[in-house]
Every structure is written in C-alpha cells, then in structure tokens.
Scaffold this motif. Structure first.
Motif, short mmCIF file in Angstrom:
data_model
loop_
_atom_site.label_atom_id
_atom_site.label_comp_id
_atom_site.label_asym_id
_atom_site.label_seq_id
_atom_site.Cartn_x
_atom_site.Cartn_y
_atom_site.Cartn_z
N LYS A 192 2.39 1.69 -3.51
CA LYS A 192 1.08 2.26 -4.66
C LYS A 192 0.93 3.87 -3.98
O LYS A 192 0.54 4.70 -4.97
N ARG A 193 0.90 4.34 -3.26
CA ARG A 193 0.86 5.41 -2.21
C ARG A 193 2.36 6.64 -3.03
O ARG A 193 1.98 7.82 -3.25
N LEU A 211 0.10 -1.26 0.08
CA LEU A 211 0.34 0.06 0.27
C LEU A 211 1.25 1.41 -0.20
O LEU A 211 0.78 1.64 -0.89
N MET A 217 2.34 9.79 -5.67
CA MET A 217 2.23 10.78 -4.98
C MET A 217 3.45 11.65 -6.05
O MET A 217 3.60 12.95 -6.36
#
Length: 389
Positions: A188-189, A185, A193
C-alpha cells in the motif's frame, strides 16, 4: 427541554443522541429535529434556524420556519416523558450484523422482509449500494418517506438477498480464519509513493517546456522522457502488485473474498467460490478466479482452519506438494512437520501418515505437548475406525 433543568439529566442518560440533544438544548433556542423525535426548548424562540441531529451522529443546520412541523411520515412528535411510536414497517424490521467489504467491524442493518427493503447508516449504505446491488439484479436505491436512502428489491429476489446476508453474517465470518499478506502494508505504501511520483513527473515534465521562451527539441524530449518514466514505473508497479492478496477470508456460505490493491491505492474486493479457482501460469500469481490472478504466501496459512482454506483454494494435492517440497529443502523443520501432520489428519484423513509425521516431531522434540496431544487423538481415531475386511 429546559437548558437549565434538563441538560445534565440528558447527558447523564448516555448515548450519542442524548448527548447531541443536550448540546442542542444548552446552546440553541430553535427546534431540534432528530430521526426519531423533535425536542422543543422551554425558552422562547426568535430567529434561530432549526437544527438537525442526523443518523450520522453530527449536527447539521437545515432551512425551515420557526415551529415548522416535521416532514410527513418522517419525524414524529414526542413529549418529555413519552416514547415515539414506531410505524408498522419499523416494527417488522429485523436487525442483522454484517461483515462487509473493507471493514473488520460489525455493520448494523435493519431489514424488512415483507416490504422488501433494508436501511443502515450512511457508511454502511455506501458499501451495500456497491456490493448488494451488484450481486442482486434488480435491487435499487431510493429515498423512504423520511427522506433517507434505503435499498429495495423486486419480488422474486428475496432468496438472493437472503444468501448475501447469510454469507456476510458477522458472527460466522468473524469466527472464521482470515489470511493477511506478509507485505500488505508495504504494498500500500509503495503504491501511494508511486502515485505521488507520477503526479510530480506529470507536472514537472511540462514545466521544462513552459519555462522556456523558445523551447527546442531537447526540452520537449526531456519533458516526454520524464512523463514516460513516471507513467511506466507506476504502471509496471501496478502490474506486479495487482495480484497480491492483502487479505483473504471465508464467508458464511463457504465462498471467499480476496482484497487486492487498486492503482489508486485503495482495495478491490473479489468474491469467488472454490469451483471458480483455476491454476495460474502467469508470473507473480498463485491461482486465478473470476478472470483475475491472485498471489498468496502459502506458508502463512496456519492452523486447521487456515490449512483447510488453502486446500479448498489450491486443492489438497497442491497443498501436499507444497509441504513435501518444504520438507525436502529442510527435513528438520519441526513446525512444518507438525502442520503437515495435521493436514494429513484433518484434510486428507490419512491417519497412518499423520501418525508417522507426528512421530518425527516427537523424535526430535519429545517434550512437544501439542504433538503428543495430536498423536493421542490420531491413535484414538485409528482405534475407533472399523477395520476394513
């Protein structure tokens, strides 16, 4: 259907299609066309357009004259109490459930082996158009007589299609072990960004020049530096994170599928077999397959199925060395001792070494029920094993 009389009965009958038809009968006066039958309202029609209930479970207006017949070979007529008759090809269709790329749910696919085609819902077809057509040379997408997409394949490719379907059988894949990266996770974040940062710097850099009536070399230099910074950080982050395995699963044919992050924030799936795996010497990677590097957290493979998967990928020798190195750093790690014992038992078949590792666990924690059960099974297997002359 009479809106006043049959709307409640249709809603009570359940099902997405029944509820959709009920909405049509209650709120529209035109013909309601579905994939399986046509519903005609009991009230008179004036100038409404026909309404189509598609396989994607949505209502969509279509052009057509009032009372127009269904397309040839497509939608069939159905009386209020009757059932639509299936064509010969539909009667030959076999329903299978698949576990496909990028989804944890079961995908329903109908396949006609004699006519060599398969059909599914729109979302499923998009995945199959990408994966199946890639793995089965000669397979192609075309519209059937109902105007819906289907995937067909030439004579001689039945075996390749059968192998693909067997490898993605939902029951077999779902029952198997699936590895999930610890930082999936987060990766992916961070990539999303980074993409936003690249967009902002790419737009903000030129604004420094466009906002000046007579820009000088300093403005051009600052704009170039901002754009270079945004592009370089995004590219460097992609190089570092591209080998990171978000999830890894074993398919029904004992091959593997690994999901890794894309530059755009999506997921790229690579399918490979054990014989495709080679040791990797590049940074941030554990192994290579099909020309691509992968990084996994080896210590996260838990349970017999997880340890077996890890051994099949990086070889049993490398797996044993990993456990030995971990125990050398922390000899009191009872969880690692227990997992190592099961590895020696299940993968290596070394019952003596497995018994020794389990005895170390019980020496430190005599009340460990799992270790006691495993030790009893190992000793039973040793007693049943014929003595070597």
């Amino acid at each position: 259907l009479s809106p006043e009389r049959d709307t409640q009965k249709m809603s009570a009958s359940g099902g997405v299609l029944a509820r959709a038809v009920a909405r049509v009968a209650a709120g529209r006066t035109g013909w309601a066309t579905t994939r399986s039958f046509i519903v005609r309202p009991a009230t008179s029609c004036s100038s409404s357009l026909p309404l189509r209930v598609t396989a994607a479970r949505e209502l969509r207006l279509i052009c057509g004259a009032l009372g127009a017949r269904a397309p040839a070979g497509g939608v069939r007529w159905m009386s209020e109490g009757g059932e639509a008759k299936k064509t010969k090809a539909e009667l030959q269709e076999e329903t299978v459930f698949l576990r496909l790329t990028g989804s944890l749910d079961a995908h329903t696919v109908k396949i006609n082996k004699e006519k060599r085609y398969l059909v599914a819902l729109e979302a499923t077809m998009k995945i199959l158009e990408k994966d199946l057509i890639t793995e089965v040379p000669g397979a192609f997408t075309a519209l059937n007589d109902k105007g819906l997409p289907q995937i067909s394949w030439p004579v001689g490719k039945e075996g390749a299609v059968a192998e693909y379907l067997a490898a993605h059988d939902f029951a077999a894949v779902d029952a198997g072990y699936t590895y999930h990266g610890a930082f999936s996770l987060g990766v992916k974040r961070v990539k999303i960004m980074s993409l936003f940062s690249l967009v902002f710097t790419s737009v903000g850099g030129p604004l420094l020049v466009l906002g000046e009536a007579d820009p000088g070399m300093m403005q051009y230099g600052m704009a170039g530096a901002i754009i270079f910074f945004g592009a370089s950080t995004t590219g460097l982050l992609h190089i570092i994170t591209s080998p990171y395995v978000i999830s890894l699963r074993r398919l029904a044919d004992n091959s593997f599928e690994a999901d890794t992050p894309k530059l755009t924030g999506g997921v790229y799936t690579t399918r490979f077999a054990s014989q495709d795996v080679t040791a990797s010497s590049t940074p941030f990677s554990t192994f290579s397959a099909k020309g691509k590097s992968f990084f996994i957290h080896k210590e996260l493979f838990a349970g017999d199925a997880g340890v077996q998967m890890l051994s099949d990928i990086i070889t049993p020798q490398a797996t044993e060395e990993m456990y030995e190195q971990t125990l050398h750093k922390d000899p009191n790690d009872l969880d690692t001792w227990y997992t190592f014992a099961r590895f020696l038992w299940k993968v290596r078949g070394d019952l003596d070494a497995s018994e020794g590792a389990l005895l170390k666990v019980l020496a430190a924690d005599p009340g460990d029920d799992e270790a006691q059960d495993a030790l009893a099974q190992v000793r039973k297997l040793r007693a049943e094993k014929p003595a070597t002359p």
